[in-house]
Scaffold this active site. Structure first.
Site, PDB file in Angstrom:
ATOM      1  N   ARG A  71      38.995  44.292  35.903  1.00  0.00           N
ATOM      2  CA  ARG A  71      39.841  45.121  36.284  1.00  0.00           C
ATOM      3  C   ARG A  71      40.836  45.894  34.991  1.00  0.00           C
ATOM      4  O   ARG A  71      41.184  45.112  34.370  1.00  0.00           O
ATOM      5  CB  ARG A  71      41.581  44.152  37.703  1.00  0.00           C
ATOM      6  CG  ARG A  71      39.916  43.987  38.471  1.00  0.00           C
ATOM      7  CD  ARG A  71      41.179  42.806  40.020  1.00  0.00           C
ATOM      8  NE  ARG A  71      41.534  41.536  39.323  1.00  0.00           N
ATOM      9  CZ  ARG A  71      42.379  42.095  39.144  1.00  0.00           C
ATOM     10  NH1 ARG A  71      43.351  42.878  38.949  1.00  0.00           N
ATOM     11  NH2 ARG A  71      42.830  40.419  38.525  1.00  0.00           N
ATOM     12  N   TYR A 200      32.329  48.141  37.321  1.00  0.00           N
ATOM     13  CA  TYR A 200      32.839  46.670  37.031  1.00  0.00           C
ATOM     14  C   TYR A 200      33.477  45.908  38.689  1.00  0.00           C
ATOM     15  O   TYR A 200      34.545  46.689  39.273  1.00  0.00           O
ATOM     16  CB  TYR A 200      34.325  46.227  36.133  1.00  0.00           C
ATOM     17  CG  TYR A 200      34.657  45.294  36.486  1.00  0.00           C
ATOM     18  CD1 TYR A 200      33.830  43.993  36.589  1.00  0.00           C
ATOM     19  CD2 TYR A 200      36.179  45.093  36.612  1.00  0.00           C
ATOM     20  CE1 TYR A 200      33.970  42.499  35.895  1.00  0.00           C
ATOM     21  CE2 TYR A 200      36.141  43.186  37.189  1.00  0.00           C
ATOM     22  CZ  TYR A 200      35.839  42.678  37.158  1.00  0.00           C
ATOM     23  OH  TYR A 200      35.745  41.081  37.301  1.00  0.00           O
ATOM     24  N   GLY A 201      32.749  45.264  38.966  1.00  0.00           N
ATOM     25  CA  GLY A 201      33.280  44.657  40.494  1.00  0.00           C
ATOM     26  C   GLY A 201      34.665  44.810  40.640  1.00  0.00           C
ATOM     27  O   GLY A 201      34.591  45.448  41.926  1.00  0.00           O
ATOM     28  N   LYS A 209      40.000  43.690  46.662  1.00  0.00           N
ATOM     29  CA  LYS A 209      41.090  44.026  45.922  1.00  0.00           C
ATOM     30  C   LYS A 209      41.754  44.964  46.545  1.00  0.00           C
ATOM     31  O   LYS A 209      42.962  44.956  47.413  1.00  0.00           O
ATOM     32  CB  LYS A 209      40.951  43.709  44.824  1.00  0.00           C
ATOM     33  CG  LYS A 209      40.327  42.626  44.023  1.00  0.00           C
ATOM     34  CD  LYS A 209      41.125  41.148  44.105  1.00  0.00           C
ATOM     35  CE  LYS A 209      40.497  40.119  43.692  1.00  0.00           C
ATOM     36  NZ  LYS A 209      41.224  38.941  43.795  1.00  0.00           N
ATOM     37  N   HIS A 229      46.501  36.783  48.843  1.00  0.00           N
ATOM     38  CA  HIS A 229      45.840  35.805  47.465  1.00  0.00           C
ATOM     39  C   HIS A 229      45.127  34.492  47.583  1.00  0.00           C
ATOM     40  O   HIS A 229      46.011  34.195  47.008  1.00  0.00           O
ATOM     41  CB  HIS A 229      46.102  36.741  46.408  1.00  0.00           C
ATOM     42  CG  HIS A 229      45.121  36.463  44.873  1.00  0.00           C
ATOM     43  ND1 HIS A 229      45.944  36.680  44.283  1.00  0.00           N
ATOM     44  CD2 HIS A 229      44.029  36.390  45.540  1.00  0.00           C
ATOM     45  CE1 HIS A 229      44.428  36.405  43.275  1.00  0.00           C
ATOM     46  NE2 HIS A 229      43.494  36.338  43.913  1.00  0.00           N
ATOM     47  N   SER A 251      45.688  34.303  38.538  1.00  0.00           N
ATOM     48  CA  SER A 251      44.178  33.891  37.801  1.00  0.00           C
ATOM     49  C   SER A 251      44.076  33.090  37.088  1.00  0.00           C
ATOM     50  O   SER A 251      45.453  32.326  36.300  1.00  0.00           O
ATOM     51  CB  SER A 251      43.533  34.999  37.759  1.00  0.00           C
ATOM     52  OG  SER A 251      44.286  36.229  36.612  1.00  0.00           O
ATOM     53  N   CYS A 253      43.790  29.245  37.712  1.00  0.00           N
ATOM     54  CA  CYS A 253      44.379  28.096  37.897  1.00  0.00           C
ATOM     55  C   CYS A 253      43.617  28.041  38.608  1.00  0.00           C
ATOM     56  O   CYS A 253      44.061  26.429  40.144  1.00  0.00           O
ATOM     57  CB  CYS A 253      45.715  28.567  38.057  1.00  0.00           C
ATOM     58  SG  CYS A 253      46.562  28.867  37.416  1.00  0.00           S
ATOM     59  N   ASN A 257      37.112  26.638  42.392  1.00  0.00           N
ATOM     60  CA  ASN A 257      37.222  25.055  42.258  1.00  0.00           C
ATOM     61  C   ASN A 257      38.340  24.403  43.301  1.00  0.00           C
ATOM     62  O   ASN A 257      37.772  23.702  43.771  1.00  0.00           O
ATOM     63  CB  ASN A 257      38.015  24.786  40.815  1.00  0.00           C
ATOM     64  CG  ASN A 257      36.596  24.988  39.424  1.00  0.00           C
ATOM     65  OD1 ASN A 257      35.922  25.293  39.899  1.00  0.00           O
ATOM     66  ND2 ASN A 257      37.816  24.999  37.924  1.00  0.00           N
ATOM     67  N   ASP A 280      39.605  33.453  47.385  1.00  0.00           N
ATOM     68  CA  ASP A 280      39.876  34.403  47.382  1.00  0.00           C
ATOM     69  C   ASP A 280      40.946  34.734  48.339  1.00  0.00           C
ATOM     70  O   ASP A 280      42.358  35.414  47.640  1.00  0.00           O
ATOM     71  CB  ASP A 280      39.064  35.352  46.265  1.00  0.00           C
ATOM     72  CG  ASP A 280      39.910  36.079  45.604  1.00  0.00           C
ATOM     73  OD1 ASP A 280      40.147  35.904  44.854  1.00  0.00           O
ATOM     74  OD2 ASP A 280      39.006  37.604  45.532  1.00  0.00           O
ATOM     75  N   SER A 376      32.397  37.721  32.551  1.00  0.00           N
ATOM     76  CA  SER A 376      31.195  37.357  33.486  1.00  0.00           C
ATOM     77  C   SER A 376      31.269  36.664  34.898  1.00  0.00           C
ATOM     78  O   SER A 376      32.434  36.409  34.962  1.00  0.00           O
ATOM     79  CB  SER A 376      29.967  36.878  32.531  1.00  0.00           C
ATOM     80  OG  SER A 376      30.498  35.511  32.321  1.00  0.00           O
ATOM     81  N   ARG A 377      30.518  37.388  35.692  1.00  0.00           N
ATOM     82  CA  ARG A 377      31.061  36.875  37.667  1.00  0.00           C
ATOM     83  C   ARG A 377      30.056  36.550  37.854  1.00  0.00           C
ATOM     84  O   ARG A 377      28.309  37.604  37.247  1.00  0.00           O
ATOM     85  CB  ARG A 377      31.081  38.085  37.389  1.00  0.00           C
ATOM     86  CG  ARG A 377      32.661  38.676  37.184  1.00  0.00           C
ATOM     87  CD  ARG A 377      33.831  37.570  38.286  1.00  0.00           C
ATOM     88  NE  ARG A 377      34.842  38.098  37.549  1.00  0.00           N
ATOM     89  CZ  ARG A 377      36.025  37.667  38.342  1.00  0.00           C
ATOM     90  NH1 ARG A 377      36.295  37.709  39.689  1.00  0.00           N
ATOM     91  NH2 ARG A 377      37.367  37.532  37.307  1.00  0.00           N
ATOM     92  N   ARG A 408      50.760  27.698  36.654  1.00  0.00           N
ATOM     93  CA  ARG A 408      50.392  26.418  34.790  1.00  0.00           C
ATOM     94  C   ARG A 408      51.362  26.423  34.455  1.00  0.00           C
ATOM     95  O   ARG A 408      52.009  27.260  34.005  1.00  0.00           O
ATOM     96  CB  ARG A 408      49.596  27.275  34.351  1.00  0.00           C
ATOM     97  CG  ARG A 408      48.903  26.561  33.136  1.00  0.00           C
ATOM     98  CD  ARG A 408      47.901  27.812  32.530  1.00  0.00           C
ATOM     99  NE  ARG A 408      46.864  28.167  32.926  1.00  0.00           N
ATOM    100  CZ  ARG A 408      45.659  26.796  32.728  1.00  0.00           C
ATOM    101  NH1 ARG A 408      46.021  26.046  31.882  1.00  0.00           N
ATOM    102  NH2 ARG A 408      44.484  27.395  33.513  1.00  0.00           N
ATOM    103  N   ASN A 505      42.821  15.945  43.027  1.00  0.00           N
ATOM    104  CA  ASN A 505      43.698  17.269  43.580  1.00  0.00           C
ATOM    105  C   ASN A 505      44.071  16.821  45.137  1.00  0.00           C
ATOM    106  O   ASN A 505      44.385  17.296  46.228  1.00  0.00           O
ATOM    107  CB  ASN A 505      43.512  18.709  43.160  1.00  0.00           C
ATOM    108  CG  ASN A 505      43.649  19.262  41.650  1.00  0.00           C
ATOM    109  OD1 ASN A 505      44.546  17.855  40.674  1.00  0.00           O
ATOM    110  ND2 ASN A 505      43.644  19.820  41.143  1.00  0.00           N
TER     111      ASN A 505
END
Ligand code: OXD
Ligand code: MN
Length: 594
Positions: A71, A200-201, A209, A229, A251, A253, A257, A280, A376-377, A408, A505
């Site tokens: 982006r 790009y995506g 987005k 978000h 992003s 963080c 996951n 997301d 990469s995605r 973070r 977590n």
């Protein structure tokens, strides 16, 4: 033949056809046959590479131009009627100037090419939460990604009808992929998105987005709902009750996951389960029962590949094993599969790195090069995820018990704390910050403010956005979700992470949900409520109570040192800053002085 008789859509498409001058027009009907034809065409031109059908059925590899891999926030504009409406955190362009510049760039660029028209729905087709868009594009890659990331095709238009005008216009033109002329522009007052010179995506899958956050956040403000978000997950307890949580992190963080985490063994044995609704974006509305309900407007995951592996996120990895498009990862020529840093310790010898050069992957990575681009995605269908929620397609969404913000922070923020009330929670979200890591260029440990993880995605003045949060809290009253803040990233003196993170977590989520149900007490501190050491379940984990006490600690001096940074950030908003947030800041300052 047009797939709709909707007059507003047809009028705009006529305008686009006149502007872009395509040779051919193809409506995306959503059928598997049509998508399969397009996959074949993309493979025949080299735009995509078909991967090993046995190991990765229905999967493809695509490489973008090396200048077009992420982006581009500096080239992303909110073209609101005035600069103040866009606010100090957005780039702004005057709408008439922007249209002229963008149309001049895009004019005639579909000549000799096909214009694909993608009708898509953000959210399940027909849901009260959902919104419709049309994206025109000259890229098959975009079509195939949108077919994974959204519900698309004729069914969307059939449900939408011919008179409805509440839809979002999206023009994507690849042009020459010239970074000097790359623009990602949102016109919130016109429900319009224009993206030029990228393929790009994040810049070209306009439902994500651009629509589901930048345009939708503005729509939510005007219409009384919220676009955030945030991931959405459900935590099921041994009694089979599921409580839902939304979480916003900047992003890098670990949102994906957390959204798909595997509970620690002791929790699994007791019968706890985690269900993924989204990784997301959340669209949130107040339901008929007065609670806050959420849907994930997307239909797939556009996840970062590097670092995804059997240990860090087995559910994400499993999601990529079929029907997935990989972008800018490495190609393993030995078995026609893909590889990225952190997948395993065995880079392929016979490899093509992400830019397309054939290399010896073992030597190449040993020399310090990356085979896959760090951004990469994978674009993977949500239905592939082993822990996808049974509510994924629900038209009414899921009720949210807790909202979690995170960042973070090496020292300042404790593992978890709860805000005193909604407005204090809005303050916590508005001052969210992350420290830069050694992985990124620039100074390490610099605090970057990223309120609600929305800095690059809020489609209007962030001060108005905060006021909207406060107003939503007033409407929700005592039915409002509880608001928490987490920090998985406290480090010791050697810079090592103290908390194990990942599945563990869940121990922290467990405490939050107990707080939501009033089942556990907490310690009040200057910044909010912190768990008592005995209330975080450490069963089956080699982690001492002393260490836990350490990462739950609130150091007043460190927090006092935060205040000037918050004041400086808030000052950008001048007198638009909601008075309630200023009051929260004053309260924090007073409590730290006690
Ligand atoms: C994303 C992002 O790609 O937040 O989801 O950058
Ligand atoms: Mn994101």
């Amino acid at each position: 033949m047009a797939l709709t008789q909707n007059k507003s859509m047809l009028a705009w498409l006529d305008e686009m056809t006149e502007l872009l001058k395509p040779d051919q027009i193809v409506w995306i009907d959503g059928s598997e046959e049509q998508l399969e034809e397009l996959r074949k065409e993309a493979c025949s031109t080299g735009e995509m590479i078909k991967l090993n059908e046995e190991k990765l059925p229905g999967c493809y590899l695509h490489r973008t131009k090396p200048n077009d891999v992420a982006r581009v926030e500096a080239r992303t504009f909110i073209c609101a009627n005035s600069k103040e409406e866009a606010g100090p955190t957005n780039n702004w362009m005057e709408p008439a100037d922007a249209y002229k510049m963008l149309y001049d760039i895009a004019r005639g660029t579909y000549a000799g090419r096909t214009m694909y028209i993608i009708p898509y729905s953000m959210g399940p087709i027909g849901s009260q939460f959902s919104k419709v868009g049309l994206e025109v594009t000259d890229s098959i890659y975009v079509v195939l990604n949108m077919a994974i990331m959204t519900r698309c095709g004729k069914a969307v238009l059939d449900a939408f009808g011919n008179e409805n005008t509440d839809w979002v216009k999206g023009l994507h033109a690849k042009c020459d992929v010239d970074e000097e002329k790359r623009y990602i522009c949102q016109f919130p007052q016109d429900n319009t998105i224009i993206s030029v010179n990228s393929a790009y995506g994040g810049n070209v899958l306009l439902g994500k987005k651009c629509f589901a956050l930048r345009i939708a956040s503005y729509q939510g403000w005007k219409e009384g709902w919220m676009a955030e978000h945030m991931l959405i997950l459900g935590l099921e307890n041994p009694e089979g009750e599921i409580k839902y949580v939304c979480a916003a992190f900047p992003s890098a963080c670990g949102k994906t996951n957390l959204a798909m985490m595997i509970p620690p063994q002791v929790y699994k044995e007791k019968g706890y389960k985690v269900w993924c609704v989204g990784d997301d974006i959340s669209w949130l509305r107040i339901g008929p029962d007065g609670r806050l309900w959420a849907i994930n407007p997307e239909n797939g995951f556009f996840g970062v590949a590097p670092g995804t592996n059997q240990k860090s996120n087995p559910n994400a990895l499993a999601s990529t094993r079929k029907g997935t498009i990989f972008t800018n990862v490495a190609h393993n020529l030995d078995d026609n599969t893909v590889w990225w840093e952190g997948l395993d310790k065995n880079p392929p010898v016979n490899a093509v790195e992400w830019k397309g050069e054939k290399v010896n992957g073992v030597e190449y990575t040993a020399a310090g090069n990356k085979l896959a681009h760090p951004n990469s995605r994978f674009t993977a269908p949500a239905k592939n995820c082993p822990c996808v929620s049974s509510e994924f397609d629900s038209t009414t969404g899921v009720p949210i018990s807790a909202i979690v913000f995170g960042g973070r922070r090496a020292k300042t923020a404790p593992l978890v704390y709860q805000s005193r009330d909604w407005n204090h929670g809005v303050f916590v979200g508005s001052t969210m910050a992350s420290e830069t890591t050694a992985a990124a260029t620039g100074a390490v440990g610099v605090v970057r403010r990223d309120p609600m993880a929305m800095i690059p995605f809020c489609g209007y003045n962030m001060a108005d956005y905060w006021q909207h949060w406060i107003d939503m809290g007033e409407k929700l009253g005592d039915k409002a979700p509880k608001i928490f803040h987490v920090n998985w990233f406290r480090t010791d003196d050697e810079g090592h992470f103290i908390w194990p993170g990942f599945g563990d977590n869940l121990r922290v989520l467990d405490w939050m949900l107990k707080r939501c149900e009033g089942k556990v007490d907490a310690k009040e501190t200057a910044i909010g409520f912190v768990p008592e050491v005995d209330d975080i379940n450490l069963e089956g984990l080699d982690f001492s109570k002393e260490a836990l006490a350490g990462i739950l600690n609130v150091d007043k001096d460190l927090w006092k040192a935060e205040i000037p940074g918050i004041k400086e950030f808030y000052a950008k908003f001048g007198d638009k800053l909601p008075a309630k947030l200023q009051a929260e800041l004053d309260t924090l300052e007073a409590k730290l002085a006690e």
